[in-house]
Scaffold this active site. Structure first.
Site, PDB file in Angstrom:
ATOM      1  N   TYR A 196       0.842  -1.190   0.000  1.00 49.29           N
ATOM      2  CA  TYR A 196       0.000   0.000   0.000  1.00 49.29           C
ATOM      3  C   TYR A 196       0.878   1.240   0.000  1.00 49.29           C
ATOM      4  O   TYR A 196       1.680   1.444   0.915  1.00 49.29           O
ATOM      5  CB  TYR A 196      -0.918   0.018   1.230  1.00 49.29           C
ATOM      6  CG  TYR A 196      -1.699   1.307   1.363  1.00 49.29           C
ATOM      7  CD1 TYR A 196      -2.606   1.681   0.380  1.00 49.29           C
ATOM      8  CD2 TYR A 196      -1.520   2.148   2.454  1.00 49.29           C
ATOM      9  CE1 TYR A 196      -3.312   2.867   0.475  1.00 49.29           C
ATOM     10  CE2 TYR A 196      -2.231   3.340   2.568  1.00 49.29           C
ATOM     11  CZ  TYR A 196      -3.136   3.691   1.575  1.00 49.29           C
ATOM     12  OH  TYR A 196      -3.826   4.860   1.672  1.00 49.29           O
ATOM     13  N   ASP A 200      -2.810   5.478  -2.760  1.00 52.66           N
ATOM     14  CA  ASP A 200      -3.662   6.602  -2.375  1.00 52.66           C
ATOM     15  C   ASP A 200      -3.673   7.626  -3.511  1.00 52.66           C
ATOM     16  O   ASP A 200      -2.631   7.979  -4.044  1.00 52.66           O
ATOM     17  CB  ASP A 200      -3.091   7.220  -1.096  1.00 52.66           C
ATOM     18  CG  ASP A 200      -4.003   8.245  -0.448  1.00 52.66           C
ATOM     19  OD1 ASP A 200      -4.972   8.676  -1.093  1.00 52.66           O
ATOM     20  OD2 ASP A 200      -3.728   8.624   0.709  1.00 52.66           O
ATOM     21  N   ASP A 210      -5.747  10.495  -3.060  1.00 48.95           N
ATOM     22  CA  ASP A 210      -6.363  11.665  -2.432  1.00 48.95           C
ATOM     23  C   ASP A 210      -7.727  11.961  -3.066  1.00 48.95           C
ATOM     24  O   ASP A 210      -8.558  11.077  -3.169  1.00 48.95           O
ATOM     25  CB  ASP A 210      -5.435  12.871  -2.508  1.00 48.95           C
ATOM     26  CG  ASP A 210      -4.327  12.827  -1.461  1.00 48.95           C
ATOM     27  OD1 ASP A 210      -4.339  11.900  -0.633  1.00 48.95           O
ATOM     28  OD2 ASP A 210      -3.454  13.697  -1.482  1.00 48.95           O
ATOM     29  N   HIS A 257      -7.405   4.480  -4.423  1.00 48.90           N
ATOM     30  CA  HIS A 257      -8.636   4.914  -3.759  1.00 48.90           C
ATOM     31  C   HIS A 257      -8.753   6.422  -3.865  1.00 48.90           C
ATOM     32  O   HIS A 257      -7.774   7.159  -3.789  1.00 48.90           O
ATOM     33  CB  HIS A 257      -8.718   4.431  -2.303  1.00 48.90           C
ATOM     34  CG  HIS A 257      -7.666   4.922  -1.366  1.00 48.90           C
ATOM     35  ND1 HIS A 257      -7.617   6.213  -0.887  1.00 48.90           N
ATOM     36  CD2 HIS A 257      -6.628   4.272  -0.764  1.00 48.90           C
ATOM     37  CE1 HIS A 257      -6.606   6.344  -0.048  1.00 48.90           C
ATOM     38  NE2 HIS A 257      -5.969   5.186   0.039  1.00 48.90           N
ATOM     39  N   GLU A 293     -11.254   9.808  -2.672  1.00 47.00           N
ATOM     40  CA  GLU A 293     -12.063  10.145  -1.503  1.00 47.00           C
ATOM     41  C   GLU A 293     -12.971  11.348  -1.742  1.00 47.00           C
ATOM     42  O   GLU A 293     -12.904  12.002  -2.788  1.00 47.00           O
ATOM     43  CB  GLU A 293     -11.147  10.420  -0.317  1.00 47.00           C
ATOM     44  CG  GLU A 293     -10.306  11.669  -0.490  1.00 47.00           C
ATOM     45  CD  GLU A 293      -9.127  11.726   0.464  1.00 47.00           C
ATOM     46  OE1 GLU A 293      -8.941  12.783   1.097  1.00 47.00           O
ATOM     47  OE2 GLU A 293      -8.389  10.728   0.575  1.00 47.00           O
ATOM     48  N   CYS A 330      -5.011  14.215   6.429  1.00 48.17           N
ATOM     49  CA  CYS A 330      -5.027  12.807   6.812  1.00 48.17           C
ATOM     50  C   CYS A 330      -6.386  12.457   7.392  1.00 48.17           C
ATOM     51  O   CYS A 330      -6.958  13.229   8.184  1.00 48.17           O
ATOM     52  CB  CYS A 330      -3.921  12.539   7.837  1.00 48.17           C
ATOM     53  SG  CYS A 330      -4.015  10.907   8.616  1.00 48.17           S
ATOM     54  N   ARG A 347     -13.480   5.841  -1.353  1.00 46.40           N
ATOM     55  CA  ARG A 347     -13.260   6.106   0.075  1.00 46.40           C
ATOM     56  C   ARG A 347     -14.108   7.301   0.515  1.00 46.40           C
ATOM     57  O   ARG A 347     -14.157   8.323  -0.164  1.00 46.40           O
ATOM     58  CB  ARG A 347     -11.787   6.409   0.320  1.00 46.40           C
ATOM     59  CG  ARG A 347     -11.504   7.105   1.658  1.00 46.40           C
ATOM     60  CD  ARG A 347     -10.033   7.374   1.859  1.00 46.40           C
ATOM     61  NE  ARG A 347      -9.794   8.460   2.800  1.00 46.40           N
ATOM     62  CZ  ARG A 347      -8.585   8.825   3.252  1.00 46.40           C
ATOM     63  NH1 ARG A 347      -7.518   8.183   2.844  1.00 46.40           N
ATOM     64  NH2 ARG A 347      -8.468   9.845   4.086  1.00 46.40           N
ATOM     65  N   GLU A 372     -13.230   5.559   6.015  1.00 45.36           N
ATOM     66  CA  GLU A 372     -12.110   5.967   6.853  1.00 45.36           C
ATOM     67  C   GLU A 372     -12.591   6.267   8.277  1.00 45.36           C
ATOM     68  O   GLU A 372     -13.643   6.882   8.468  1.00 45.36           O
ATOM     69  CB  GLU A 372     -11.441   7.208   6.255  1.00 45.36           C
ATOM     70  CG  GLU A 372     -10.223   7.699   7.029  1.00 45.36           C
ATOM     71  CD  GLU A 372      -9.044   6.735   6.976  1.00 45.36           C
ATOM     72  OE1 GLU A 372      -9.159   5.634   7.564  1.00 45.36           O
ATOM     73  OE2 GLU A 372      -8.024   7.084   6.354  1.00 45.36           O
ATOM     74  N   ASN A 430      -8.654   0.642   7.231  1.00 43.59           N
ATOM     75  CA  ASN A 430      -7.341   1.250   7.415  1.00 43.59           C
ATOM     76  C   ASN A 430      -7.019   1.323   8.897  1.00 43.59           C
ATOM     77  O   ASN A 430      -7.757   1.938   9.672  1.00 43.59           O
ATOM     78  CB  ASN A 430      -7.336   2.656   6.805  1.00 43.59           C
ATOM     79  CG  ASN A 430      -5.996   3.358   6.944  1.00 43.59           C
ATOM     80  OD1 ASN A 430      -4.966   2.719   7.099  1.00 43.59           O
ATOM     81  ND2 ASN A 430      -6.013   4.680   6.883  1.00 43.59           N
TER      82      ASN A 430
END
Length: 406
Positions: free
Chosen positions: A148, A191, A193, A218, A220, A228, A267, A297, A320
């Site tokens: 990851y 990731d 974002d 992913h 989001e 974060c 996500r 998340e 996660n």
């Protein structure tokens, strides 16, 4: 009187004449030169209009995004999964990517296909978070079969900055190219974002990640000035904007020549902002829009994770785990028992590196030597972790002799 052709869509209808206006119908109101220009324009777009309004297409079965409506119905058929535009939310389906197609046979050398096989078969996918080449090598040495690429870890390792939307697409793609090159068959989940912009930028992100060798990303629903997912003060975009990002990612994946197995993970960070009910609702809609995996998340309890998995079934769910974060420190065995299909440990390498490097620096400052922090590892042993023996072997196979003695 001109008979109109109406192209229905979710926006206002566009009405076009079905034949070229004649001089008898319009003259002398319209000059002849304009009538000729209109005729040429009509002829140039006729094939496109016929294609859009045609009820059948030999390509229509490759995949379909479908919704029913009592009012209007029009379909756009193409070589990619098609879209029937009506008034209700769309439901994506691509028979080629059905999990049943990935149940049997040996694991593929294509990392995206390999990840789909892992998702379709028993067992949880464990992906440790890596932040650079050293951590990636250590993860592979430990025997993990999926990695990851954490956005927070990448931002920290490449830029020395916190996870506050500072890293760019180029930063992430550069890191991914390096990681994926170490073992091109190993799936890397990365990731992405917010996708770094609007739909076109989301599509570019998918394309760039796929070219780099990434197996999945992913995307989001935080605002562009994101942070974060385990920090406070998060803000999220509307449902529709989130779904636009997911749809853009799916469309970009489906447009990759040859039929890509690239995995789209949706996500949501809305649980801490709008509540779990909204978070689950968003992921259900994202699943309908074509997301392959769902990721909430900051799931705070075992019961919430179990209920989330149940609500989203049969869609795979990713959890996660960050020590000290919003989600309890579930073990991979516990997460699997709760029904999760993927577990990532985003900062496992970054945090341990901070501890190890901080201790080494402090010891060097105190003692004036790195002897104790090296723990007996000489340069050759260090390079062996970085793949030294593979490089020597390849050089010899190619007829080289530069590394006969190391």
């Amino acid at each position: 009187m001109v008979n109109p052709t109406v192209l229905t869509s979710t926006s206002a209808p566009v009405v076009l004449p079905t034949h070229t206006p004649s001089s008898s119908a319009y003259s002398p109101l319209i000059p002849a030169k304009f009538l000729k220009a209109f005729s040429r324009a009509r002829q140039s777009i006729s094939p496109a209009l016929n294609y859009i309004t045609s009820p059948k297409s030999k390509h229509a079965d490759k995949g379909r995004r479908t919704v029913e409506s009592s009012e209007t119905s029009s379909s756009v058929a193409s070589s990619q999964p098609s879209l029937e535009v009506h008034s209700k939310p769309s439901v994506y389906h691509n028979s080629r990517l059905d999990p049943k197609n990935f149940l049997d046979g040996p694991l593929s050398s294509n990392p995206a296909t390999r990840l789909r096989q892992m998702l379709a078969r028993p067992g949880i996918v464990i992906a440790p978070g890596i932040c650079d080449g050293i951590s990636a090598r250590c993860a592979m040495e430990a025997g993990f079969d999926c990695l990851y690429q954490s956005g927070a870890a990448t931002t920290a390792s490449r830029l020395g900055q916190p996870d506050l939307a500072i890293a760019t697409l180029n930063d992430f793609v550069g890191a991914a190219q390096m990681v994926c090159s170490l073992n091109p068959t190993m799936p890397v989940i990365a990731d992405a974002d917010t996708g770094f912009g609007g739909p076109t930028m989301v599509a570019r992100t998918v394309t760039q990640y796929a070219k780099a060798g990434v197996a999945a990303l992913h995307i989001e629903d935080q605002v562009q000035t994101k942070r974060c997912g385990h920090l406070m003060g998060k803000q999220v975009v509307s449902r529709e904007e989130f779904l636009t990002r997911v749809r853009a990612a799916v469309l970009a994946r489906d447009a990759i020549p040859g039929g890509s197995d690239f995995v789209i993970i949706a996500r949501t960070d809305s649980a801490q902002v709008l509540g779990m009910e909204e978070a689950v609702a968003r992921l259900k809609l994202a699943s309908d829009a074509g997301a392959d995996v769902c990721f909430i998340e900051g799931v705070k309890t075992k019961e919430l994770l179990e209920s989330t998995v149940k609500s989203l079934a049969p869609k795979p769910v990713l959890v996660n785990v960050i020590s000290g974060g919003l989600t309890p420190s579930f073990t991979s065995q516990e997460a699997e028992a709760m029904g999760a299909k993927i577990i990532i440990f985003s900062l496992v390498s970054s945090v341990s590196m901070v501890h190890a490097c901080r201790a080494a620096m402090q010891m060097l400052k105190k003692t004036g030597t790195d002897f104790s922090s090296a723990k007996g590892m000489d340069p050759k042993q260090f390079f062996e972790v970085m793949g030294l023996n593979d490089v020597i072997k390849f050089d010899a196979q190619a007829g080289g002799s530069a590394f006969k003695q190391i």
